[in-house]
Design an enzyme around this catalytic site. Structure first.
Site: not given
Ligand code: COS
Length: 401
Positions: A133, A169, A255, A257, A283, A294, A378
């Protein structure tokens, strides 16, 4: 937290319960009798042995979440999390090698794939091709939408040309296919609509991977960079056939993951605690087993209590997913709690082992090192706290705003 909105069209009954329970029992036996005895080999040679990989493929693990109509086992999310949880009682490398297949990649196909993409890739996942991914980059991690990898239309046809690089990755050195998130617009767009997702076979010309990174723990599981240098893919590599959807697909996959990491952390905490319980009974100090003291019992009891809480969260959040509820914030909450809890449990386990807890000869120190990543990948605890709060405030606004 989100209001529970059920969507009957999205409910997922999964595999019939009796067959699933039989499978789960068989898997538990496999973990105890086959995987745990193989752990030292995995650690010493930093790889999952081929015969075990083949057995895992034969058991259908690589396609376990693929819907039945495509030849998979069709597990629902609760059953999927149980499988991850059962497998994660053993060394983390055993989960890692098939986790992207059954989690983030299968989830992206389910949420975003065209019928043709599902027809092509589900059977390959079942067969045991390995997926990775590609979201994170050298310059963008938590701020994933700030990625610099680009995909531009190929002037010679209807395809795309990808350039850029991805970092950290999981499975990249072994992967047959990657889901690559790339910018299809130069400027950032609202809701991150500048991001699109592409299904890219790893043998496509122009793709290379770095050597596996050396890391703190999780021996046998590998991460590396992916470099994309004028990588040409056909038009039908675009997930869902539409640009601008990649960020949403990536977040939906995350979500899923996050549930997988939560399930893994919960299981690994249980494993570490079982090990500490045995050690505390064997042990002796002051003439009796340390389990009689305890202050040792308090550490055991706190760990048991917290693992139980995580197990309940796992059941609750996955049942909500299967009922079609919006679980973005609850999946984040489960991942935060389970990963932080696992960190506390492995820390106590080192403490219970005492001096032996610091030695590589015993298991406690590797539990401690292996568990550390659960709080980071994640979605870090801190990013997920922001997500949880965002959804709480939204709900508050709806009622009081
Ligand atoms: N399901 C469906 N749509 C989603 C979503 C989800 N879980 N999360 C975001 N979206 C879409 C929605 O349209 C959202 O707008 P609304 O919330 O107003 O409907 C839009 O994307 C923007 O979402 P969000 O406001 O959450 O984005 P931000 O840019 O503010 O924040 C974060 C994004 C920081 C939360 C995001 O980049 C993130 O999760 N970062 C961590 C990345 C990560 O986990 N990396 C791990 C390594 S990858 S293996």
């Amino acid at each position: 937290m989100n209001a529970p909105i059920s969507n009957p069209a999205r409910t997922n009954p999964g595999m019939d319960e009796e067959s699933f329970e039989q499978f789960a029992e068989q898997l538990q036996r496999y973990v105890r009798e086959r995987l745990i005895p193989a752990e030292r080999d995995v650690i010493e040679n930093d790889r999952v042995p081929d015969d075990i990989l083949n057995e895992m493929r034969e058991m259908g693990l690589f396609g376990i979440s693929v819907p039945e109509e495509y030849g998979g086992a069709g597990l629902n999310t609760r059953q999927y999390a149980r499988v991850v949880n059962i497998m994660s009682y053993a060394a983390p490398a055993f989960r890692s090698i098939f986790s992207i297949n059954i989690g983030m990649f299968a989830s992206a196909l389910k949420n975003g794939g065209t019928e043709a993409q599902r027809q092509e890739w589900y059977p390959k996942l079942i067969e045991g091709k390995i997926a990775c991914f590609g979201l994170t980059e050298p310059g963008s991690g938590s701020d994933s939408a700030a990625m610099q990898t680009t995909a531009v239309p190929d002037p010679d046809g209807n395809g795309w040309i990808l350039n850029g690089s991805k970092r950290y990755i999981t499975n990249a050195p072994h992967a047959d296919v990657a889901l690559i998130m790339a910018r299809t617009e130069k400027e950032a767009l609202p809701k991150n609509a500048h991001v699109s997702a592409f299904i890219v076979p790893m043998d496509t010309r122009g793709i290379s991977t770095g050597s596996p990174d050396r890391k703190m723990g999780q021996a046998g599981s590998h991460i590396s960079d992916i470099m994309l240098d004028d990588v040409k893919v056909p038009g039908d590599a675009l997930l869902g056939g539409e640009t601008g959807q990649g960020f949403r697909f990536a977040m939906q996959s995350l979500d899923n993951g996050r549930i997988s990491v939560g399930a893994a952390a919960t299981a690994y905490a249980r494993r570490a605690l079982d090990s500490a319980l045995r050690y505390a009974n064997e042990r002796k100090a002051f003439g009796e087993p340390i389990a009689r003291f305890q202050l040792i019992q308090a550490m055991l009891a706190d760990s048991e209590t917290e693992i139980y809480a995580a197990e309940c969260m796992m059941k609750d959040v996955t049942e909500r997913v299967d009922r079609g509820e919006n679980t973005i914030a609850k999946a984040a909450a489960f991942k935060v709690f389970a990963s932080e809890m696992c960190g506390r449990v492995v820390d106590r386990v080192v403490q219970i082992y005492g001096g032996a807890g610091y030695l590589a000869e015993y298991d406690a120190e590797r539990f401690y090192r292996d568990a550390r990543i659960y709080r980071i990948y994640e979605g870090t605890t801190q990013i997920l706290q922001l997500q949880i709060a965002k959804h709480m405030l939204r709900e508050w606004e709806k009622v009081h705003g």
